[in-house]
Write a protein that holds these residues in place. Structure first.
Motif, PDB file in Angstrom:
ATOM      1  N   LEU A   7       0.826  -1.204   0.000  1.00 59.86           N
ATOM      2  CA  LEU A   7       0.000   0.000   0.000  1.00 59.86           C
ATOM      3  C   LEU A   7       0.864   1.259   0.000  1.00 59.86           C
ATOM      4  CD1 LEU A   7      -2.616  -0.946   2.779  1.00 59.86           C
ATOM      5  CD2 LEU A   7      -2.792  -1.310   0.302  1.00 59.86           C
ATOM      6  N   THR A   8       0.370   2.293  -0.651  1.00 56.49           N
ATOM      7  CA  THR A   8       1.005   3.601  -0.548  1.00 56.49           C
ATOM      8  C   THR A   8       0.430   4.295   0.675  1.00 56.49           C
ATOM      9  OG1 THR A   8       1.283   3.771  -2.942  1.00 56.49           O
ATOM     10  CG2 THR A   8       1.408   5.812  -1.673  1.00 56.49           C
ATOM     11  N   VAL A   9       1.288   4.543   1.656  1.00 55.81           N
ATOM     12  CA  VAL A   9       0.876   5.132   2.932  1.00 55.81           C
ATOM     13  C   VAL A   9       1.740   6.354   3.202  1.00 55.81           C
ATOM     14  CG1 VAL A   9       0.638   4.749   5.420  1.00 55.81           C
ATOM     15  CG2 VAL A   9       0.157   2.880   3.822  1.00 55.81           C
ATOM     16  N   ASN A  10       1.133   7.528   3.136  1.00 59.36           N
ATOM     17  CA  ASN A  10       1.866   8.772   3.392  1.00 59.36           C
ATOM     18  C   ASN A  10       3.148   8.866   2.571  1.00 59.36           C
ATOM     19  OD1 ASN A  10      -0.057   9.635   5.330  1.00 59.36           O
ATOM     20  ND2 ASN A  10       0.968   8.451   6.938  1.00 59.36           N
ATOM     21  N   GLY A  11       3.055   8.453   1.319  1.00 63.25           N
ATOM     22  CA  GLY A  11       4.180   8.576   0.407  1.00 63.25           C
ATOM     23  C   GLY A  11       5.143   7.414   0.394  1.00 63.25           C
ATOM     24  N   ALA A  12       4.999   6.481   1.318  1.00 64.35           N
ATOM     25  CA  ALA A  12       5.862   5.301   1.371  1.00 64.35           C
ATOM     26  C   ALA A  12       5.094   4.076   0.897  1.00 64.35           C
ATOM     27  CB  ALA A  12       6.383   5.081   2.793  1.00 64.35           C
ATOM     28  N   GLU A  13       5.825   3.094   0.400  1.00 62.49           N
ATOM     29  CA  GLU A  13       5.208   1.817  -0.001  1.00 62.49           C
ATOM     30  C   GLU A  13       5.392   0.832   1.155  1.00 62.49           C
ATOM     31  OE1 GLU A  13       3.570   1.313  -2.939  1.00 62.49           O
ATOM     32  OE2 GLU A  13       3.857   3.469  -3.212  1.00 62.49           O
ATOM     33  N   SER A  63      11.863  -0.510   6.948  1.00 58.80           N
ATOM     34  CA  SER A  63      12.113  -1.826   7.525  1.00 58.80           C
ATOM     35  C   SER A  63      11.509  -2.915   6.644  1.00 58.80           C
ATOM     36  CB  SER A  63      11.511  -1.939   8.936  1.00 58.80           C
ATOM     37  OG  SER A  63      12.168  -1.118   9.864  1.00 58.80           O
ATOM     38  N   GLY A  64      12.049  -4.125   6.787  1.00 61.47           N
ATOM     39  CA  GLY A  64      11.495  -5.268   6.079  1.00 61.47           C
ATOM     40  C   GLY A  64      11.438  -5.050   4.588  1.00 61.47           C
ATOM     41  N   GLU A  65      10.269  -5.330   4.000  1.00 61.14           N
ATOM     42  CA  GLU A  65      10.083  -5.194   2.561  1.00 61.14           C
ATOM     43  C   GLU A  65       9.499  -3.849   2.156  1.00 61.14           C
ATOM     44  OE1 GLU A  65       9.013  -9.328   0.649  1.00 61.14           O
ATOM     45  OE2 GLU A  65       7.761  -9.042   2.435  1.00 61.14           O
ATOM     46  N   SER A  66       9.279  -2.968   3.110  1.00 59.14           N
ATOM     47  CA  SER A  66       8.727  -1.650   2.793  1.00 59.14           C
ATOM     48  C   SER A  66       9.821  -0.708   2.289  1.00 59.14           C
ATOM     49  CB  SER A  66       8.019  -1.061   4.018  1.00 59.14           C
ATOM     50  OG  SER A  66       6.847  -1.800   4.316  1.00 59.14           O
ATOM     51  N   SER A  67       9.396   0.395   1.695  1.00 56.69           N
ATOM     52  CA  SER A  67      10.350   1.312   1.078  1.00 56.69           C
ATOM     53  C   SER A  67      11.054   2.190   2.101  1.00 56.69           C
ATOM     54  CB  SER A  67       9.631   2.196   0.046  1.00 56.69           C
ATOM     55  OG  SER A  67       8.689   3.038   0.686  1.00 56.69           O
ATOM     56  N   ASP A  68      12.182   2.717   1.691  1.00 58.77           N
ATOM     57  CA  ASP A  68      13.013   3.545   2.571  1.00 58.77           C
ATOM     58  C   ASP A  68      12.715   5.027   2.376  1.00 58.77           C
ATOM     59  OD1 ASP A  68      14.328   1.402   3.747  1.00 58.77           O
ATOM     60  OD2 ASP A  68      15.852   1.323   2.183  1.00 58.77           O
ATOM     61  N   ASP A  82      -1.919   5.390  11.852  1.00 58.67           N
ATOM     62  CA  ASP A  82      -3.269   5.941  11.754  1.00 58.67           C
ATOM     63  C   ASP A  82      -3.809   5.849  10.336  1.00 58.67           C
ATOM     64  OD1 ASP A  82      -5.303   7.063  13.476  1.00 58.67           O
ATOM     65  OD2 ASP A  82      -5.168   8.851  12.212  1.00 58.67           O
ATOM     66  N   ALA A  83      -2.943   5.990   9.369  1.00 55.00           N
ATOM     67  CA  ALA A  83      -3.386   5.859   7.979  1.00 55.00           C
ATOM     68  C   ALA A  83      -3.816   4.419   7.681  1.00 55.00           C
ATOM     69  CB  ALA A  83      -2.270   6.287   7.036  1.00 55.00           C
TER      70      ALA A  83
END
Length: 283
Positions: A7-13, A63-68, A82-83
């Motif tokens: 998911l795209t959450v506040n600009g991060a994947e 962290s993990g597989e999410s974007s930096d 919260d998002a």
């Protein structure tokens, strides 16, 4: 019904998973160890609660597989929680977190008191007052010889590469469990994705300013504070401080655990959490 998406959450994947009935009470669980941790531990620890709860786990940004995608701040990580809550359409959640994830769970409860039906904390702290004890335990352990360079970096966020962070993680892993199992350490090391910049931000920038003690009396939701008796990183005294400051908080010490009673004494941990949530009227 399970959910597994990027998911795209506040600009991060962010990689997000959810388990359990969609109409069940929601529980969001935040992993610890920014730059080292991932959703795998919360998934394993809280997955059994999906028989009743909609359990949501995710790899935090960096962290993990999410974007930096920066920033790697408490405020941003709270905003991401919260998002995710809003994405799944839940007005209120059980907020859970262990270790550094407990810092974010506490920060979330302080920032959004109307959105937390109950708070479940594990082996965490409200400040850095006990960090020196971790250094002392690392120096005195009889399980292994921890190199001085690794001891010097405990809680500092001073890493120059993922390779160096990996060597540090390998050096301190023997400290975590009450019953040391080198095979488990090797498996944890092999499964870890390293993001040294996230780790540096968490411990080099965020933690020197971290002190939630003045705000904890404002937490009014039912709160469970759990900790392993032999936790080297966030000792019992740190949990006692939280339990003393949050009104009517319940403290449970797991006598046969180190930093991870949810994995070292899983049946007792799950029963303790279930009983607490039932008494809190969440279930």
């Amino acid at each position: 019904m399970s959910f597994h998406e990027r998911l795209t959450v506040n600009g991060a994947e962010l990689v997000v998973e959810a388990f359990g009935p969609q109409d069940g009470p929601a529980m969001i669980v935040h992993h610890g160890a920014p730059g080292l941790g991932s959703r795998s531990e919360p998934k394993r620890s809280f997955g059994p609660f999906a028989d009743t709860f909609r359990v949501i786990v995710f790899d935090a940004r960096g962290s993990g597989e999410s974007s930096d995608h920066e920033p790697f701040t408490h405020a941003q990580w709270v905003a991401d929680v919260d998002a995710i809550r809003a994405y799944f359409g839940h007005e209120r959640i059980v907020m859970a977190g262990g270790s550094y994830g407990g810092f974010i769970a506490l920060e979330y409860a302080v920032a959004h008191p109307d959105r937390v039906s109950a708070l479940v904390l594990r082996d965490t702290a409200a400040d850095t007052a006990h960090d020196h004890l971790a250094v002392e335990r690392a120096k005195s352990t009889d399980r292994t010889v921890i190199p001085q360079w690794a001891i010097d970096r405990i809680g500092t966020g001073r890493f120059e590469s993922n390779e160096q962070l990996r060597e540090y993680w390998k050096a301190i892993l023997p400290l975590y469990d009450h019953q040391h199992d080198p095979a488990k350490d090797a498996a944890k090391l092999a499964a870890t994705r390293f993001h040294y910049r996230t780790h540096n931000a968490a411990f080099g920038q965020n933690m020197p300013r971290y002190d939630l003690k003045p705000k904890l009396p404002s937490v009014t939701c039912p709160t469970l504070v759990t900790v392993g008796r032999h936790d080297w990183r966030t000792p019992v005294a740190a949990s006692e401080t939280i339990a003393e400051l949050i009104p009517d908080a319940r403290l449970v010490v797991f006598e046969q655990s180190g930093h991870s009673p949810q994995l070292e004494e899983p049946e007792l941990f799950q029963r303790t959490v279930r009983d607490f949530l039932a008494e809190a009227g969440v279930v």
